[in-house]
Write an enzyme that holds these catalytic residues in place. Structure first.
Site, PDB file in Angstrom:
ATOM      1  N   ASP A  52       0.832  -1.192   0.000  1.00 28.20           N
ATOM      2  CA  ASP A  52       0.000   0.000   0.000  1.00 28.20           C
ATOM      3  C   ASP A  52       0.874   1.253   0.000  1.00 28.20           C
ATOM      4  OD1 ASP A  52      -2.646   1.367   0.514  1.00 28.20           O
ATOM      5  OD2 ASP A  52      -1.564   1.972   2.325  1.00 28.20           O
ATOM      6  N   GLU A  65       1.746  -0.442  -4.976  1.00 25.81           N
ATOM      7  CA  GLU A  65       0.793   0.610  -5.306  1.00 25.81           C
ATOM      8  C   GLU A  65       1.662   1.858  -5.482  1.00 25.81           C
ATOM      9  OE1 GLU A  65      -3.369   2.561  -3.698  1.00 25.81           O
ATOM     10  OE2 GLU A  65      -1.791   2.156  -2.252  1.00 25.81           O
TER      11      GLU A  65
END
Length: 739
Positions: A354, A390
């Protein structure tokens, strides 16, 4: 278990490694890092909540440690760290706060939001000012010693090759909470995910790799709790070594680990991988107004990025209040130890990071060669699993698509945006569309990566579902909650003529067609496809594009829709099967070929206008930009298979029409192929053509408005030896075709 209140409690020096609590069958070693501590107390908590403090007198390289014979799995504990309290200079030691172990493998209890969890006076006029020395025992979670022993049998990772992977992003609770075939006591749990009904469903669909949204132990935000909401997504980690306790069917906290391992083993037995969505960019303690229950009180300056010249405040590249300090050796060690633990002890097969750009910020800007990536590259365990970034955060220059090291794949946000724009009819997207369809070589080839570096997706947990993407122009977030972590500045959606649910059969038909267009494009693109859970049967969030706090039916899978959208499910399954059957759609290397218009038989790919002529630069620049053909030559695959043998596949033509009117397409000449069968028609519910249709070279076919037709070559090209190249078009001819 030894009575922690016994005067006979034995304390040995123990070892500084490994960090955390480690049970060896006879007792437990405890080790905690803190470079700022002056004293550290290990606090053993009995079943009644009484506390026994053990002074850790041994310290080596800033690691405080002891070994306690007789301390066994199930023992609850925490730490009190004595040291300087000087928030203005970044030092926030507070022994009144019982701190969790950052390396704990399990947790018990809950944070109840009590004022004692905060080291400052929450009633002070100036936010974050004053001092609160109320004891947090009884209001905080407790770390738990676990039994690390587990019978893995002959478990081994499936090690799915990247080019063969089909990723399915899902949520442990959301996937199973309403599943009719999962026993009620297992719904929403790791055991529920491991239930044969769920595994068989995914395997039948064709999924190879299940990407679980965060399962590390995370914190329930006080703000959401006060609003009667819950953090559903879980991007708020504090326990980087522990499976989230609420997702365990097991009642004992220490048993959650074994339950998680059992889930992984079950997926491996079925030939599928488990990938974890992990959050190492920040922790759940937030900014200077957040609670003190772990890192802040252990060693604030080591674990967090503080503002230069103002160490009272935290640098925030994540939109959550703080950023993890990847410049500090022990913080980096914790991340690497966590990753190795989940691979070596929990047997997971990869990670999706993330806001991974934050991990590259050694200084204020993003550095592709940051220390973290060097550590991953040389690590013999972590470097061997799937690594997916990401590639953005909320800081300056945070959008870093294409800039990660060669070992990494990336969520390709440009793929998402381009495909959404193309199918909602935005003009002048042909060049971008072509690049994204073929693996985005412009983003990844420069540093030696392959098409599989591109994780292609249309939808993910963040944003609209596929159903809502074609049903809503605007977001309809009933809670009115906003989240700065939302990666989409614009939904790029189109409701097909009416906002939300509709009784209009024409709009309903168009929406179904658009869903099939998106899935066809996704699953026949080069790169690695990722499907968001439920998109295969039109899951809806009722127009909510940000369900991070919706732990309810809005976000959960509604399995009743599977029966209602069975045709879409079967269409998706068929597309995945076609992808698996034909390597021409999942190339290991980027497509190559001669100059446009030459050596068609040896060419791996050719782009054509609807008139059947090879595209010129003028065509790529043409403003209409809503229709094209792509020829994929299965006889010109250059890379060998895993046994070194030549790969030969069928050839295909993909016809895309994103225009609002039908367009007549003309097949290319015999040098591309003499005869073709229509194998996919997205105007049909199952994708099969309404009637069997075979076409000769240079035949015409009407491609309906907003649809895709895929043809497979059934008779090879006719080679006349003349070497004559196919005609190229003129943009004016293409304009006439469009009309």
């Amino acid at each position: 278990m030894t009575d922690v209140n016994s005067p006979d409690l034995v304390v040995w020096p123990g070892s500084a490694y490994p960090l955390g609590s480690t049970y060896d069958g006879a007792g437990t070693n405890f080790a905690l890092f803190s470079s700022v501590a002056e004293r550290v107390e290990l606090c053993l908590i009995d079943k009644q909540g009484a506390e026994t403090r053990v002074e850790l007198e041994e310290v080596d390289n800033f690691v405080w440690h002891a070994y306690l014979p007789g301390i066994t799995p199930g023992q609850r504990y925490g730490y009190r760290v004595h040291g300087p309290w000087d928030p203005q200079h970044g030092k926030r030691c507070d022994p009144s706060k019982l701190l969790i172990d950052p390396y704990a493998r399990a947790f018990d209890g809950a944070f109840d939001g009590d004022a004692s969890l905060f080291s400052y006076d929450i009633h002070a006029e100036e936010p974050g000012a004053g001092r609160n020395e109320d004891d947090s025992l009884g209001h905080t979670m407790l770390s738990v010693v676990i039994n690390p022993f587990f019978d893995w049998g002959d478990d081994r990772s499936p090690r799915i090759p990247d080019e063969e992977a089909v990723i399915y992003e899902c949520h442990v609770k959301g996937m199973t909470q309403t599943h009719p075939d999962v026993p009620e006591n297992l719904r929403g749990t790791y055991a529920g995910m491991a239930h044969p009904a769920v595994i068989d469903y995914l395997k039948d669909l064709g999924v190879t790799s299940v990407e679980l949204m965060p399962v590390h132990q995370f914190y329930q935000d006080d703000r959401l709790r006060e609003l009667g909401l819950r953090n559903y997504w879980g991007y708020n980690t504090f326990g980087f070594f522990a499976p989230h306790q609420d997702y365990a069917a097991a009642e004992k906290p220490s048993d959650a680990v074994a339950e998680f391992k059992g889930m992984v083993r079950a997926y491996h037995e079925a030939g599928m991988e488990i990938i974890l969505d992990v959050v190492y960019n920040h922790t759940s303690e937030g900014n200077h107004l957040g609670p003190t229950f772990a890192f802040r009180g252990i060693d604030n300056q080591a674990y967090y990025r503080l503002v230069d010249g103002d160490e009272f405040h935290y640098t925030d590249y994540t939109g959550t209040g703080n950023s993890f300090n990847v410049r500090y050796p022990h913080s980096l060690q914790m991340i690497m130890d966590s990753l190795r633990y989940w691979v070596s002890e929990m047997h997971v097969d990869g990670f999706r990071f993330d806001l991974a750009s934050t991990l590259a910020r050694e200084f204020s800007d993003v550095d592709r060669l940051a220390t973290f990536f060097d550590l991953v590259q040389q690590d013999p365990i972590v470097s061997q699993v799937k690594l997916i970034a990401e590639p953005w955060d909320v800081g300056e220059n945070g959008y870093q698509v294409g800039n990660f090291p060669a070992l990494w794949s990336e969520w390709n946000g440009k793929y998402r945006d381009t495909m959404r724009d193309f199918w909602r009819g935005e003009p002048s997207t042909l060049g971008e569309f072509a690049s994204r369809l073929t693996g985005s070589s412009d983003l990844y080839q420069h540093n030696g990566r392959r098409p599989t570096a591109s994780i292609n997706f249309i939808t993910a947990h963040d944003g609209f579902t596929l159903n809502d993407l074609v049903s809503y122009n605007d977001k309809h977030n009933e809670d009115n909650m906003e989240d700065s972590r939302d990666g989409e500045s614009h939904n790029r959606s189109w409701n097909c003529g009416e906002e939300g649910p509709t009784d209009n059969p024409e709009i309903a038909q168009l929406r179904a067609q658009q869903r099939r267009n998106f899935l066809t494009t996704l699953l026949l693109s080069q790169g690695t496809p990722m499907i968001a859970h439920g998109d295969e049967f039109a899951r809806t969030q009722r127009g909510n594009n940000n369900v991070y706090c919706q732990d309810n039916e809005i976000a959960w899978m509604n399995w009743e829709r599977l029966g209602e959208a069975e045709e879409l499910h079967d269409f998706t399954r068929r597309l995945i099967a076609i992808r698996k059957m034909h390597p021409v759609f999942r190339r290991r290397r980027f497509l190559a070929g001669g100059a446009l218009g030459h050596d068609v038989v040896e060419r791996e790919i050719a782009w054509l206008v609807p008139s059947g002529k090879v595209m010129t630069q003028q065509d790529w620049d043409f403003a209409f930009g809503k229709a094209l053909m792509v020829y994929l030559n299965g006889a010109a695959i250059t890379e060998p298979d895993r046994r070194g043998q030549r790969v030969v596949d069928d050839s295909f033509i993909l016809m895309f029409n994103a225009h609002f009117e039908d367009i007549e397409f003309t097949l290319p000449p015999q040098t591309f192929g003499q005869k073709w069968d229509v194998v996919i028609d997205t105007t049909e519910p199952l994708g099969y053509p309404a009637q069997k249709l075979s076409l000769e070279a240079e035949a015409t076919i009407t491609v309906p408005a907003r649809s895709t037709i895929v043809l497979k070559q059934i008779e090879p090209p006719l080679i006349d030896g003349s070497g004559t190249a196919p005609e190229t078009s003129e943009a004016t001819e293409d304009a006439a075709d469009a009309k």
